[in-house]
Write a protein that holds these residues in place. Structure first.
Motif, PDB file in Angstrom:
ATOM      1  N   ILE A 188     103.818 -37.417 -35.275  1.00 32.86           N
ATOM      2  CA  ILE A 188     103.896 -36.637 -36.515  1.00 32.86           C
ATOM      3  C   ILE A 188     102.513 -36.577 -37.173  1.00 32.86           C
ATOM      4  O   ILE A 188     102.141 -35.575 -37.758  1.00 32.86           O
ATOM      5  N   ILE A 189     101.757 -37.656 -37.046  1.00 30.25           N
ATOM      6  CA  ILE A 189     100.360 -37.661 -37.526  1.00 30.25           C
ATOM      7  C   ILE A 189      99.465 -37.403 -36.321  1.00 30.25           C
ATOM      8  O   ILE A 189      99.575 -38.072 -35.302  1.00 30.25           O
ATOM      9  N   THR A 190      98.586 -36.418 -36.434  1.00 28.48           N
ATOM     10  CA  THR A 190      97.747 -36.041 -35.302  1.00 28.48           C
ATOM     11  C   THR A 190      96.367 -35.607 -35.783  1.00 28.48           C
ATOM     12  O   THR A 190      96.193 -35.267 -36.958  1.00 28.48           O
ATOM     13  N   ALA A 191      95.416 -35.598 -34.866  1.00 32.56           N
ATOM     14  CA  ALA A 191      94.066 -35.128 -35.213  1.00 32.56           C
ATOM     15  C   ALA A 191      93.848 -33.706 -34.714  1.00 32.56           C
ATOM     16  O   ALA A 191      92.771 -33.154 -34.888  1.00 32.56           O
ATOM     17  N   SER A 192      94.876 -33.118 -34.080  1.00 34.11           N
ATOM     18  CA  SER A 192      94.685 -31.763 -33.536  1.00 34.11           C
ATOM     19  C   SER A 192      95.515 -30.751 -34.318  1.00 34.11           C
ATOM     20  O   SER A 192      96.566 -31.070 -34.857  1.00 34.11           O
ATOM     21  N   ASP A 193      95.026 -29.522 -34.341  1.00 26.30           N
ATOM     22  CA  ASP A 193      95.769 -28.399 -34.909  1.00 26.30           C
ATOM     23  C   ASP A 193      96.131 -27.514 -33.724  1.00 26.30           C
ATOM     24  O   ASP A 193      95.348 -26.669 -33.301  1.00 26.30           O
ATOM     25  N   ALA A 194      97.320 -27.723 -33.178  1.00 29.94           N
ATOM     26  CA  ALA A 194      97.692 -27.114 -31.899  1.00 29.94           C
ATOM     27  C   ALA A 194      97.567 -25.597 -31.907  1.00 29.94           C
ATOM     28  O   ALA A 194      97.190 -24.994 -30.917  1.00 29.94           O
ATOM     29  N   GLU A 195      97.887 -24.964 -33.014  1.00 30.81           N
ATOM     30  CA  GLU A 195      97.884 -23.507 -33.067  1.00 30.81           C
ATOM     31  C   GLU A 195      96.508 -22.946 -33.433  1.00 30.81           C
ATOM     32  O   GLU A 195      96.270 -21.752 -33.317  1.00 30.81           O
ATOM     33  N   GLY A 196      95.642 -23.796 -33.945  1.00 30.56           N
ATOM     34  CA  GLY A 196      94.339 -23.317 -34.385  1.00 30.56           C
ATOM     35  C   GLY A 196      94.417 -22.485 -35.656  1.00 30.56           C
ATOM     36  O   GLY A 196      93.516 -21.738 -35.986  1.00 30.56           O
ATOM     37  N   ALA A 197      95.525 -22.636 -36.393  1.00 25.59           N
ATOM     38  CA  ALA A 197      95.730 -21.796 -37.587  1.00 25.59           C
ATOM     39  C   ALA A 197      95.108 -22.398 -38.837  1.00 25.59           C
ATOM     40  O   ALA A 197      94.854 -21.701 -39.810  1.00 25.59           O
ATOM     41  N   GLY A 198      94.896 -23.699 -38.834  1.00 21.46           N
ATOM     42  CA  GLY A 198      94.248 -24.353 -39.970  1.00 21.46           C
ATOM     43  C   GLY A 198      95.143 -24.597 -41.160  1.00 21.46           C
ATOM     44  O   GLY A 198      94.691 -25.111 -42.176  1.00 21.46           O
ATOM     45  N   GLU A 199      96.435 -24.245 -41.057  1.00 22.08           N
ATOM     46  CA  GLU A 199      97.344 -24.421 -42.200  1.00 22.08           C
ATOM     47  C   GLU A 199      98.049 -25.770 -42.084  1.00 22.08           C
ATOM     48  O   GLU A 199      99.237 -25.860 -41.800  1.00 22.08           O
ATOM     49  N   THR A 200      97.282 -26.847 -42.276  1.00 25.57           N
ATOM     50  CA  THR A 200      97.824 -28.187 -42.064  1.00 25.57           C
ATOM     51  C   THR A 200      97.824 -29.001 -43.353  1.00 25.57           C
ATOM     52  O   THR A 200      97.036 -28.751 -44.267  1.00 25.57           O
ATOM     53  N   PHE A 201      98.726 -29.989 -43.390  1.00 20.99           N
ATOM     54  CA  PHE A 201      98.735 -30.971 -44.470  1.00 20.99           C
ATOM     55  C   PHE A 201      97.870 -32.152 -44.048  1.00 20.99           C
ATOM     56  O   PHE A 201      98.102 -32.750 -42.996  1.00 20.99           O
ATOM     57  N   HIS A 202      96.880 -32.483 -44.862  1.00 15.49           N
ATOM     58  CA  HIS A 202      95.984 -33.578 -44.516  1.00 15.49           C
ATOM     59  C   HIS A 202      96.642 -34.927 -44.786  1.00 15.49           C
ATOM     60  O   HIS A 202      97.407 -35.088 -45.733  1.00 15.49           O
ATOM     61  N   VAL A 203      96.334 -35.895 -43.939  1.00 17.06           N
ATOM     62  CA  VAL A 203      96.837 -37.261 -44.099  1.00 17.06           C
ATOM     63  C   VAL A 203      95.652 -38.181 -44.374  1.00 17.06           C
ATOM     64  O   VAL A 203      94.664 -38.166 -43.634  1.00 17.06           O
ATOM     65  N   THR A 204      95.741 -38.967 -45.449  1.00 12.47           N
ATOM     66  CA  THR A 204      94.637 -39.875 -45.786  1.00 12.47           C
ATOM     67  C   THR A 204      95.156 -41.048 -46.608  1.00 12.47           C
ATOM     68  O   THR A 204      96.230 -40.956 -47.213  1.00 12.47           O
ATOM     69  N   ASN A 205      94.406 -42.144 -46.584  1.00 17.60           N
ATOM     70  CA  ASN A 205      94.716 -43.227 -47.532  1.00 17.60           C
ATOM     71  C   ASN A 205      93.535 -43.447 -48.486  1.00 17.60           C
ATOM     72  O   ASN A 205      93.417 -44.485 -49.116  1.00 17.60           O
TER      73      ASN A 205
END
Length: 477
Positions: free
Chosen positions: A157-174
């Motif tokens: 569920i947490i990944t470093a890749s954007d499979a679609e290359g669309a850039g519409e991702t939710f960032h994960v950070t602490n």
């Protein structure tokens, strides 16, 4: 005495057997007749109370929404609408419900109102039917793949890749968002973040799924995916579930065959196991459509539409053929499309997809061989240099329900395509290894689970087929 579910009770032959039932009160009439529901079916069990021998304090607490337990004798019913009823010997109120404050009064409620009290909407007939069907579809999907020998792979569920290359991702950070570390260039220093790099919630499990297929042959994923797409429509969610099988040694035709077989199987499963719920939703839609002008009503009711899909072999058409059909259609010539079709290479809209299915072919359609410029980097390139081995399955009323492709297994061509689309090869070196070591033709597809549930239930808003919808400016519960 062990509790018996109402669905089971309603199927029993009444022989004065003693039974205990537990559920929630829908209505209580004349201080005597309780309509009880426990969620196992939309049908209520009538529980008959001996009000002369039941304490007044108990009778006053039997209100709409209250949880009760009743033990009594199952007898043939003399009243209309049910074949059996329970003559209660004892009634216990397990959980009180203040009838004045309970939002779900025994009357018809709009879907808009029920979305505002989504924590209680499961208790209505409509949502009871929807979520029982959702459960059956999920089970049928697992059963279909398991019976075919597929391996169920949990992709991250947490990944470093954007499979679609669309850039519409939710960032994960602490990171402390009030004190984000930056490097000398003033950029965010992800090396100090939890994973040591920029990470996000997954938009697809496909790339990781391909890794599994290159070892196990046939795998499938079924999990949540996330898109930070600011689309506040009846068709979009920020969190939704995807089924993504990946198969080694498959070409595009094998891929289409599997996707068609899966859709036939799961729809047939729902028709067999949720007949009552689908009949209820069919009638609900018919009642709704009576309010519409004749020309806006559906040509098929819900039950007919589902049978239409499982009784027809899907029509297979290339994108190029589809463009020609759309361009020459009266619909296009008379400018009835919102988006007119004038040239090869345009991305088809939902209205075009529905025209092909509902007007032209009158059956589900699989479109293949799309222009490579409107498709993802991993799709296998055709020899014409213009198109890729992609396929979309189009359904009536909904448009695209499945999207997939044969994957590009040739390393040089995949690297070249990534370069053209500015996708950094070093970040996906693990993915390219599957092409370096024992590459083979392979294919897969994605089925949006909520789109499937939307289709099978006949609901019109995707927020009504997922228990807790996540949409722009909305994250309740």
């Amino acid at each position: 005495m062990a509790r018996v579910k109402i669905k089971e009770i309603l199927g029993l032959s009444p022989q004065n057997q003693e039974i205990t039932v537990k559920g929630w009160v829908r209505t209580f009439r004349n201080n005597q007749f309780i309509a009880l529901n426990d969620g196992s079916t939309n049908n209520n069990l009538q529980v008959v109370v001996d009000f002369n021998n039941t304490p007044e304090t108990i009778l006053k607490r039997i209100t709409t929404g209250a949880a009760i337990a009743a033990t009594g004798t199952l007898i043939p019913s003399q009243g209309k609408g049910q074949t059996v009823e329970l003559v209660a010997k004892t009634v216990e109120v397990i959980g009180d419900s203040d009838a004045e404050k309970y939002p779900l009064q025994p009357k018809k409620h709009s879907l808009e109102f029920l979305r505002e009290i989504a924590h209680l909407r499961f208790r209505t007939n409509t949502f009871g039917a929807v979520f029982r069907i959702r459960h059956s579809l999920a089970y049928a999907i697992h059963k279909f793949f398991n019976d075919k020998g597929f391996l169920y792979l949990h992709t991250p569920i947490i990944t470093a890749s954007d499979a679609e290359g669309a850039g519409e991702t939710f960032h994960v950070t602490n990171f402390d968002l009030n004190n984000i570390p930056r490097n000398e260039q003033g950029e965010i220093n992800y090396k100090e973040d939890f994973f040591g790099k920029s990470t996000n919630l997954t938009v697809s499990g496909q790339l990781e799924g391909e890794l599994g297929a290159m070892a196990f042959g046939d795998i499938y994923t079924f999990g949540p995916t996330f898109r930070a797409e600011n689309s506040n429509t009846a068709r979009h969610l920020a969190e939704f579930w995807m089924i993504e099988p990946e198969m080694a040694f498959y070409d595009l035709n094998d891929n289409m065959d599997l996707a068609e077989e899966l859709l036939h199987y799961v729809i047939r499963y729902a028709l067999e196991h949720n007949k009552e719920d689908i009949e209820f939703l069919t009638q609900r839609l018919l009642d709704e459509e009576k309010q519409k002008p004749q020309n806006e009503r559906s040509e098929m009711n819900l039950m007919e539409k589902l049978n239409f899909c499982i009784n027809n072999k899907f029509e297979r058409v290339t994108y190029t053929e589809a463009i020609s059909i759309l361009r020459e259609s009266n619909h296009n010539k008379k400018k009835k499309f919102q988006y007119l079709v004038n040239e090869w290479g345009v991305d088809l809209q939902s209205e075009h997809e529905r025209y092909l299915v509902e007007k032209h072919f009158n059956k589900p359609v699989i479109l293949t061989d799309y222009p490579k410029n409107i498709k993802a980097f991993y799709m296998r390139q055709n020899d014409d240099g213009k198109t890729v081995r992609a396929m979309d399955i189009l359904f009536p009323g909904i448009g695209e329900i499945v999207g997939g492709s044969q994957r590009e297994e040739r390393l040089e061509l995949l690297e070249q395509r990534m370069k053209e689309m500015n996708i950094p090869a070093e970040e996906l070196s693990w993915y390219l290894d599957t092409r370096r070591f024992g590459s083979c033709p392979h294919a897969g597809f994605g089925l949006g689970f909520e789109r499937l549930v939307l289709f099978v239930t006949g609901m019109t808003n995707i927020r009504d087929v997922i228990p807790f919808p996540r949409t722009p400016k909305n994250c309740e519960f």
